[in-house]
Design a protein around this motif. Structure first.
Motif, mmCIF file in Angstrom:
data_model
loop_
_atom_site.group_PDB
_atom_site.id
_atom_site.type_symbol
_atom_site.label_atom_id
_atom_site.label_comp_id
_atom_site.label_asym_id
_atom_site.label_seq_id
_atom_site.Cartn_x
_atom_site.Cartn_y
_atom_site.Cartn_z
ATOM 1 N N GLY A 84 41.079 42.537 39.610
ATOM 2 C CA GLY A 84 39.708 42.025 39.693
ATOM 3 C C GLY A 84 39.323 41.736 41.141
ATOM 4 O O GLY A 84 40.174 41.742 42.053
ATOM 5 N N GLY A 85 38.026 41.473 41.325
ATOM 6 C CA GLY A 85 37.550 41.077 42.647
ATOM 7 C C GLY A 85 38.204 39.774 43.082
ATOM 8 O O GLY A 85 38.383 39.516 44.273
ATOM 9 N N ARG A 226 40.317 43.117 34.131
ATOM 10 C CA ARG A 226 40.741 42.707 35.475
ATOM 11 C C ARG A 226 40.960 43.913 36.383
ATOM 12 O O ARG A 226 42.068 44.400 36.571
ATOM 13 C CB ARG A 226 42.018 41.836 35.451
ATOM 14 C CG ARG A 226 42.039 40.701 34.451
ATOM 15 C CD ARG A 226 40.857 39.776 34.590
ATOM 16 N NE ARG A 226 40.734 39.249 35.927
ATOM 17 C CZ ARG A 226 39.557 39.158 36.570
ATOM 18 N NH1 ARG A 226 38.433 39.528 36.005
ATOM 19 N NH2 ARG A 226 39.524 38.678 37.782
HETATM 20 C C1 LIG Z 1 30.511 37.443 43.796
HETATM 21 C C2 LIG Z 1 31.703 37.594 42.923
HETATM 22 N N1 LIG Z 1 32.808 38.130 43.434
HETATM 23 C C3 LIG Z 1 33.905 38.291 42.689
HETATM 24 C C4 LIG Z 1 33.934 37.902 41.380
HETATM 25 C C5 LIG Z 1 35.193 38.079 40.593
HETATM 26 O O1 LIG Z 1 35.108 39.268 39.877
HETATM 27 P P1 LIG Z 1 36.312 39.778 38.988
HETATM 28 O O2 LIG Z 1 35.983 39.473 37.583
HETATM 29 O O3 LIG Z 1 36.335 41.262 39.248
HETATM 30 O O4 LIG Z 1 37.541 39.107 39.454
HETATM 31 C C6 LIG Z 1 32.801 37.337 40.800
HETATM 32 C C7 LIG Z 1 32.815 36.891 39.394
HETATM 33 O O5 LIG Z 1 31.928 36.254 38.921
HETATM 34 C C8 LIG Z 1 31.651 37.185 41.597
HETATM 35 O O6 LIG Z 1 30.535 36.640 41.102
#
Ligand SMILES: Cc1ncc(COP(=O)(O)O)c(C=O)c1O
Length: 361
Positions: A84-85, A226
């Motif tokens: 995930g981010g 993820r």
């Molecule tokens: C700006 C931002 N970056 C990253 C994420 C995390 O994303 P992920 O679900 O891919 O971990 C979010 C999740 O809300 C987000 O709003």
């Protein structure tokens, strides 16, 4: 802030505050996910991925990285697949700390995890606030930050404002950063909802002080899977690879990267929906007298000029079966705004109906 969940997409704790439970009809506007839902082929494909579970994933996720690199016009060495981010954010902070960063500036109001990640790695955080009615980044203050801090972290388009720092300002920040050894970390979790000419990827071939963080969660509506990735110059990405936990992305998620990226039809359907639905929803909200920050992505930040607090509107909407995102944990917003995802026309109409009832209550 106490008791409010720090992320959207978790209706129960919010509803609990109002003495409500999440009934089947509750529409969640608090998570900014593509309302098309995951691509239709995904369910069947997941079944086919079960064989992946009996072997370890490729620790370098070569096929997925090659596909991302092709799509972004980069080399596989500039790509790291992440859980995930969120993992990309923490890996970026780990890299900064490894390189001796002591002080980071986070552009606010924004997603809370940048600050958490920096603090986790012992990096002190200062804030640089977006300014004015449209939450703009003041260029001279941004350039000063690039000259003074070890790193600047910003979100583009920004969660929760939906605003976008222009590519040319980003480039000027990178130029200053190169002079002072400052890294610019840009979270582009929502960039897939923005026109392609706004991408910063071409800058990666000219600047080694830029890290881009991506999420596949939002576009493909797969928060449970993820998937995300990090883009940077080769040496930074190599160093990040050494900091990452082994096999942090599971084999099933990794196997889905290539088919997800290949699904151009899904991208087009997403773009067609958003091109129509965002301006329509924004216009309708404004017609109802709400102040809406002009957004270039799939959510809107809004405020009611009336005397009643936004928490009362949040509760009213929840009682009408639509859940907005509170803003108590966004620095500088402090609950005085609400954020809503853009969803389908029928769902957006339900949101508007709830607000219309608020107006007359
Ligand atoms: C700006 C931002 N970056 C990253 C994420 C995390 O994303 P992920 O679900 O891919 O971990 C979010 C999740 O809300 C987000 O709003």
């Amino acid at each position: 802030m106490r008791g409010w969940p720090s992320h959207g997409g978790r209706p129960e704790p919010v509803l609990h505050r109002f003495g409500l439970t999440a009934g089947s009809g509750m529409l969640d506007f608090s998570a900014n996910l593509n309302p098309l839902g995951p691509p239709p082929w995904l369910a069947e494909r997941l079944g086919g991925c079960l064989a992946e579970l009996s072997v370890y994933p490729d620790p370098d996720y070569t096929a997925a990285r090659e596909a991302i690199a092709r799509a972004e016009g980069l080399t596989p060495g500039q790509v790291r697949l992440t859980n995930g981010g969120a993992e990309a954010i923490f890996l970026a902070a780990a890299l900064l700390a490894k390189r001796g960063a002591c002080r980071a500036v986070v552009v606010q109001p924004t997603f809370c995890e940048y600050e958490r990640a920096c603090r986790h790695y012992g990096i002190a955080v200062q804030h640089l606030e977006l300014e004015g009615e449209h939450f703009e980044l003041d260029e001279s203050r941004a350039l000063d930050a690039m000259g003074e801090a070890d790193a600047v972290l910003l979100c583009r388009p920004n969660n929760p404002t939906g605003t976008l720092v222009a590519c040319d300002m980003i480039e000027r920040m990178l130029v200053v950063g190169q002079q002072y050894g400052t890294t610019l970390v840009v979270d582009e979790a929502f960039i897939d909802f923005v026109t392609p000419d706004e991408r910063l990827t071409p800058l990666l071939t000219r600047y080694d002080n830029l890290l881009l963080l991506r999420s596949m969660t939002k576009l493909y509506a797969i928060p449970g899977l993820r998937l995300g990735y990090l883009l940077g110059d080769g040496p930074s990405v190599e160093q990040i690879a050494r900091l990452q936990l082994p096999w942090s992305v599971n084999a099933v998620a990794a196997a889905l990267v290539v088919p997800l990226l290949e699904d151009q039809d899904y991208l087009q359907r997403t773009q067609s929906w958003l091109d129509i639905e965002r301006p329509w929803l924004q216009g309708e909200l404004e017609t109802q007298g709400l102040r809406v920050v002009p957004s270039c992505t799939n959510f809107l930040l809004l405020q009611d000029g009336g005397a009643r607090p936004m928490s009362a509107l949040l509760e009213h909407m929840a009682r009408c079966g639509v859940l907005a995102r509170h803003t108590y944990n966004f620095i500088g917003l402090d609950g005085a705004w609400l954020r809503v995802a853009v969803r389908s026309r029928q769902e957006n109409t339900q949101l508007l109906d709830a607000i219309a009832r608020w107006r007359t209550s």
